[in-house]
Design an enzyme around this catalytic site. Structure first.
Site, PDB file in Angstrom:
ATOM      1  N   GLN A 195       1.886  -6.312  -3.523  1.00  0.00           N
ATOM      2  CA  GLN A 195       2.222  -6.175  -2.390  1.00  0.00           C
ATOM      3  C   GLN A 195       3.903  -5.471  -2.121  1.00  0.00           C
ATOM      4  OE1 GLN A 195       1.339  -9.313  -3.374  1.00  0.00           O
ATOM      5  NE2 GLN A 195      -0.782  -9.463  -2.420  1.00  0.00           N
ATOM      6  N   ASP A 234       0.947  -1.360  -0.023  1.00  0.00           N
ATOM      7  CA  ASP A 234      -0.120   0.225  -0.174  1.00  0.00           C
ATOM      8  C   ASP A 234       1.001   1.217  -0.050  1.00  0.00           C
ATOM      9  OD1 ASP A 234      -2.218  -1.797   0.489  1.00  0.00           O
ATOM     10  OD2 ASP A 234      -1.618  -1.851   2.317  1.00  0.00           O
ATOM     11  N   GLY A 241      -4.329  -4.655  -4.687  1.00  0.00           N
ATOM     12  CA  GLY A 241      -4.884  -3.410  -5.554  1.00  0.00           C
ATOM     13  C   GLY A 241      -4.097  -2.180  -5.575  1.00  0.00           C
ATOM     14  N   HIS A 242      -4.181  -1.568  -6.611  1.00  0.00           N
ATOM     15  CA  HIS A 242      -3.526  -0.273  -6.821  1.00  0.00           C
ATOM     16  C   HIS A 242      -4.590   0.817  -6.970  1.00  0.00           C
ATOM     17  CE1 HIS A 242       0.014  -2.030  -7.157  1.00  0.00           C
ATOM     18  NE2 HIS A 242       0.279  -2.424  -8.461  1.00  0.00           N
ATOM     19  N   LYS A 261       2.418   2.191  -5.271  1.00  0.00           N
ATOM     20  CA  LYS A 261       3.216   1.693  -6.542  1.00  0.00           C
ATOM     21  C   LYS A 261       2.603   1.906  -7.757  1.00  0.00           C
ATOM     22  CE  LYS A 261       3.201  -2.705  -4.616  1.00  0.00           C
ATOM     23  NZ  LYS A 261       2.459  -2.038  -3.356  1.00  0.00           N
TER      24      LYS A 261
END
Length: 424
Positions: free
Chosen positions: A222, A14, A41-42, A17
């Site tokens: 991650q 988190d 998730g992004h 990225k």
């Protein structure tokens, strides 16, 4: 022949990225996802619209960048198709730009069931998202997994029936709901038809792109401290989230890698169980969470928050070969009067700057802090490093000095344009 740039998280995930990948994708020809599944998730804000990307590389949002889901990913077809449809609704030409590895392993309905069963059986909970990621990787390494290419082979039905029979026996013993093989076969046959235009041999394709001198960005899922080998085991994910996972999850070689961007926030956060040396359990931790909007992209869980841990960050930089840092949330941390940074651990009276993933070591470690002046003001309007207030520059300079790594990208706000770029 070009080299691939790599974007990796340097803490517990988190870190932002996706926005770095999105930023690089403005000039990138190819964006690649190498590992993980829809448990990660992004979140990226483009023109005021928030995109939560769970499987498709976020570079596709440029609407000019080829997005490749590599062989190291475990793929939930239902989630992927939902993501494809969402992107199409926003005008992204998915049909032109998305490529899916034929070697990626597929998540089936029995995998989340197994995930729930395994987590419920643990005395100490890992904090899995229960999306079936771990069990899918278990099948992969036990060599009973079903890959994307198998969706189109004559043995597909028999493979599914064999897996459902084996998994149902375990689920029944644990009192969990059972799966229906006929229902799965029918549903996944339809999924296969929808996905087939995107499926190809991505290993060959990626090397072809490099020979054509295309600019490639590989985005990690991650982060380093959740790596199955180098993270805080067993409170980790089920894949290699460090530089090695980029290679094994794409088919690229070490000589194909160029710049490695290590992403951190100006503070620290973590989702799920496991050690977190600088975690704050007070009003300061709550304020960081609220100011930074620290809630999981996929799970919506409130993240655990604390001060920046440079001991852990330096370890992540070392194992990933990071040569550039992207520092995000400078605007968030600048709202505090005083900022603390962890520069060492006190482990039972011994001061050390060395990081270890040993559970006993981390549970005994107490942070040794260095304090900095805060009150940066509104840095979201700053376009260059020179425009930043002196207190912010001093904070950044110390991070560079401690880690020995240049801070090239600085996130000063939520929008994709709130990024300062420095030349080394």
């Amino acid at each position: 022949m070009s080299k691939a740039s790599v974007v990796l998280g340097c803490f517990y995930g988190d870190e932002g990225k996706g926005r770095v990948t999105d930023f690089l994708a403005k000039v990138a020809d190819v964006s690649v996802r190498a590992a993980g599944g829809n448990n990660a998730g992004h979140s990226i804000i483009v023109n005021g619209v928030k995109f939560a990307m769970r499987l498709i590389p976020s570079g596709i949002l440029s609407n000019r960048t080829i997005a490749v889901i590599g062989n190291g990913v475990v793929l939930n077809p239902e989630v992927l198709i939902g993501e494809i449809n969402m992107l199409k609704e926003h005008g992204i030409d998915v049909d032109k730009y998305l490529k899916i590895s034929d070697k990626a392993h597929v998540i089936f309905p029995y995998h989340p069931g197994m995930d729930v069963m395994l987590e419920n059986s643990r005395t100490v909970k890992i904090g899995t998202t229960k999306n079936g990621i771990g069990p899918a990787y278990c099948d992969k390494y036990e060599r009973s997994g079903i890959r994307v290419e198998h969706l189109y082979c004559d043995q597909f039905e028999s493979m599914v029936r064999g897996q459902v029979e084996a998994k149902n026996a375990q689920l029944a013993a644990a009192g969990e709901p059972l799966c229906d093989a006929d229902e799965i076969i029918a549903k996944y046959t339809e999924y296969a038809k929808i996905l087939k235009p995107y499926v190809c041999d991505t290993v060959t394709l990626l090397h072809k792109y490099l020979r054509e001198d295309k600019f490639m960005v590989c985005e990690g899922a991650q982060a380093a401290l959740l790596d199955i080998d180098f993270g805080s085991y067993p409170f980790v994910t089920s894949s290699n989230t460090t530089i090695g996972g980029i290679l094994s999850g794409t088919g690229l070689s070490a000589k194909d890698v160029g710049d490695v961007y290590g992403v951190i926030k100006a503070y620290s956060s973590r989702v799920g169980a496991g050690p977190f040396v600088t975690e704050l359990f007070d009003a300061t931790g709550d304020r960081i969470r609220d100011l930074g909007h620290e809630y999981g992209t996929v799970t919506k869980r409130p993240r655990r928050c604390g001060w920046l841990d440079l001991v852990a960050v330096k370890y992540a930089i070392d194992i990933n070969g990071v040569n550039y840092i992207n520092l995000n949330h400078l605007d968030t941390i600048g709202m505090f009067d005083t900022i603390k940074v962890c520069v060492a651990y006190d482990v039972n009276g011994t001061i050390t700057e060395d990081f270890s993933t040993n559970e006993k070591f981390l549970s005994a470690a107490k942070p040794v802090y260095k304090e900095f002046e805060g009150n940066f003001g509104d840095v979201s309007l700053c376009k260059t490093y020179e425009e930043l207030p002196e207190a912010a520059k001093k904070y950044i300079s110390f991070i560079e000095e401690y880690t020995g790594t240049f801070v090239k990208l600085i996130g000063v706000g939520a929008d994709r344009e709130n990024m300062i770029v420095r030349e080394a």
